[in-house]
Write a protein that holds these residues in place. Sequence first.
Motif, PDB file in Angstrom:
ATOM      1  N   GLY A  67      25.404  67.316   4.481  1.00 30.47           N
ATOM      2  CA  GLY A  67      25.666  67.141   5.904  1.00 30.47           C
ATOM      3  C   GLY A  67      26.667  68.095   6.496  1.00 30.47           C
ATOM      4  N   ARG A  68      27.246  68.950   5.692  1.00 33.85           N
ATOM      5  CA  ARG A  68      28.273  69.884   6.155  1.00 33.85           C
ATOM      6  C   ARG A  68      27.687  71.281   6.283  1.00 33.85           C
ATOM      7  NH1 ARG A  68      33.433  71.847   2.459  1.00 33.85           N
ATOM      8  NH2 ARG A  68      34.519  73.100   4.044  1.00 33.85           N
ATOM      9  N   ASP A  69      27.956  71.923   7.408  1.00 36.02           N
ATOM     10  CA  ASP A  69      27.505  73.294   7.617  1.00 36.02           C
ATOM     11  C   ASP A  69      28.411  74.225   6.805  1.00 36.02           C
ATOM     12  OD1 ASP A  69      26.697  75.776   8.470  1.00 36.02           O
ATOM     13  OD2 ASP A  69      26.825  75.328  10.613  1.00 36.02           O
ATOM     14  N   ILE A  70      27.846  74.840   5.767  1.00 37.41           N
ATOM     15  CA  ILE A  70      28.652  75.720   4.907  1.00 37.41           C
ATOM     16  C   ILE A  70      28.363  77.194   5.171  1.00 37.41           C
ATOM     17  CG2 ILE A  70      28.752  73.953   3.104  1.00 37.41           C
ATOM     18  CD1 ILE A  70      26.774  75.709   1.477  1.00 37.41           C
ATOM     19  N   THR A  71      27.608  77.468   6.223  1.00 35.09           N
ATOM     20  CA  THR A  71      27.163  78.835   6.483  1.00 35.09           C
ATOM     21  C   THR A  71      28.326  79.815   6.609  1.00 35.09           C
ATOM     22  OG1 THR A  71      25.335  77.851   7.738  1.00 35.09           O
ATOM     23  CG2 THR A  71      25.625  80.238   7.898  1.00 35.09           C
ATOM     24  N   GLY A  72      29.346  79.421   7.341  1.00 34.03           N
ATOM     25  CA  GLY A  72      30.422  80.358   7.626  1.00 34.03           C
ATOM     26  C   GLY A  72      31.688  80.157   6.809  1.00 34.03           C
ATOM     27  N   LEU A  73      31.588  79.477   5.683  1.00 32.61           N
ATOM     28  CA  LEU A  73      32.780  79.233   4.867  1.00 32.61           C
ATOM     29  C   LEU A  73      33.359  80.538   4.318  1.00 32.61           C
ATOM     30  CD1 LEU A  73      31.871  76.111   2.670  1.00 32.61           C
ATOM     31  CD2 LEU A  73      33.076  76.180   4.862  1.00 32.61           C
ATOM     32  N   SER A  74      34.669  80.558   4.169  1.00 28.48           N
ATOM     33  CA  SER A  74      35.322  81.708   3.544  1.00 28.48           C
ATOM     34  C   SER A  74      35.051  81.693   2.042  1.00 28.48           C
ATOM     35  CB  SER A  74      36.831  81.645   3.787  1.00 28.48           C
ATOM     36  OG  SER A  74      37.388  80.518   3.105  1.00 28.48           O
ATOM     37  N   ASP A  75      35.346  82.799   1.384  1.00 32.32           N
ATOM     38  CA  ASP A  75      35.151  82.862  -0.069  1.00 32.32           C
ATOM     39  C   ASP A  75      35.971  81.787  -0.777  1.00 32.32           C
ATOM     40  OD1 ASP A  75      33.451  84.993   0.216  1.00 32.32           O
ATOM     41  OD2 ASP A  75      34.938  86.523  -0.287  1.00 32.32           O
ATOM     42  N   ARG A  76      37.168  81.551  -0.302  1.00 30.83           N
ATOM     43  CA  ARG A  76      38.038  80.537  -0.918  1.00 30.83           C
ATOM     44  C   ARG A  76      37.462  79.137  -0.723  1.00 30.83           C
ATOM     45  NH1 ARG A  76      44.617  80.016   0.014  1.00 30.83           N
ATOM     46  NH2 ARG A  76      44.948  78.311  -1.495  1.00 30.83           N
ATOM     47  N   GLU A  77      36.914  78.872   0.464  1.00 32.55           N
ATOM     48  CA  GLU A  77      36.317  77.558   0.725  1.00 32.55           C
ATOM     49  C   GLU A  77      35.053  77.356  -0.116  1.00 32.55           C
ATOM     50  OE1 GLU A  77      37.564  76.693   5.365  1.00 32.55           O
ATOM     51  OE2 GLU A  77      35.963  78.136   4.951  1.00 32.55           O
ATOM     52  N   ARG A  78      34.289  78.416  -0.302  1.00 29.49           N
ATOM     53  CA  ARG A  78      33.103  78.328  -1.149  1.00 29.49           C
ATOM     54  C   ARG A  78      33.490  78.037  -2.592  1.00 29.49           C
ATOM     55  NH1 ARG A  78      28.609  80.104   1.408  1.00 29.49           N
ATOM     56  NH2 ARG A  78      28.952  81.300   3.317  1.00 29.49           N
TER      57      ARG A  78
END
Length: 222
Positions: A67-78
Motif C-alpha cells: 500500500g505504500r508508494d515506493i517509486t521515489g524512495l531514496s537509496d537509503r530508504e530502499r
Amino acid sequence: MIETKKVCREFPVAGEEAFLALKDVSVKISRQSLAILRGKSGSGKTTLLNIIGALDAPTSGEVFFDGRDITGLSDREREKLRRKKIGFVFQSVSLIPMMTVYENVEFALRLSDYKQDRKRRVEECLHLVGLGKRMQHMPQELSGGEQQRVAIARAIAHKPQVLFADEPTAELDTATSLAVIKLFRELVQKQGVTVVMTTHDMALMDAGDVVYTLEDGSVQGT
C-alpha cells in the motif's frame, strides 16, 4: 501486496538510443501468494523483480509495496525497506564458505539487526527447510539443493513480508526444483510469506497462484 502501474525502465547505451527493458508493465500480486514471472533470457523479468524488490527504481510509472508508494524512495530508504520487509534468493546461493550452515543464517540476522532470540530463530528456519540436522555442516558439504534451502532459510530468517527469488531452480535438477517449489508453497501457506519468483521452466508454471509472462519487456497476460 505489490502493484506496478505502467512501469518503464530504460538503460543508457553509449552512442545509441536507450534500451527499453520494461514497457508499461502493470502487475498485481496478492498477499500470501506465490507469483511467477516467466520469460526467456532478456524478457525483462529480472529487471521487474529488481524494481518491485526495491533494488532498482523505474524510469517512469509507479510501484506500490504493501500500500505504500515506493517509486521515489531514496537509496537509503530502499535499503531500509529491504532490510526489514524483504528477503532475496538468487540463482547463485552465495553462502559464505568459511561459515557453517548455522553461522550463515545467523550472520544474516545480525545484518538485519534482528532483536529477538537469534539462536531460536536460526534453528526454527533450518528445521523449516528440512536441515535441522545439518546446522554444523559447511556449505561445501551440502548438495546443490541443500545449499539453496540454506539460502532460503537465510532469506526468511528476519521474517520478511515478501521473498523474491530470481531463477532459484536454474541450477537444480527437476526433482530438487520441485522440492524447492514445494517449500515456497509451504512458506506461503504456513508462514504467510508472499513469494515472487522468476523462471523460464515451464514445468513450474502450475505451482503459481498467478503467472505473468514477459516478452521483450512487456507483459503478455496471466
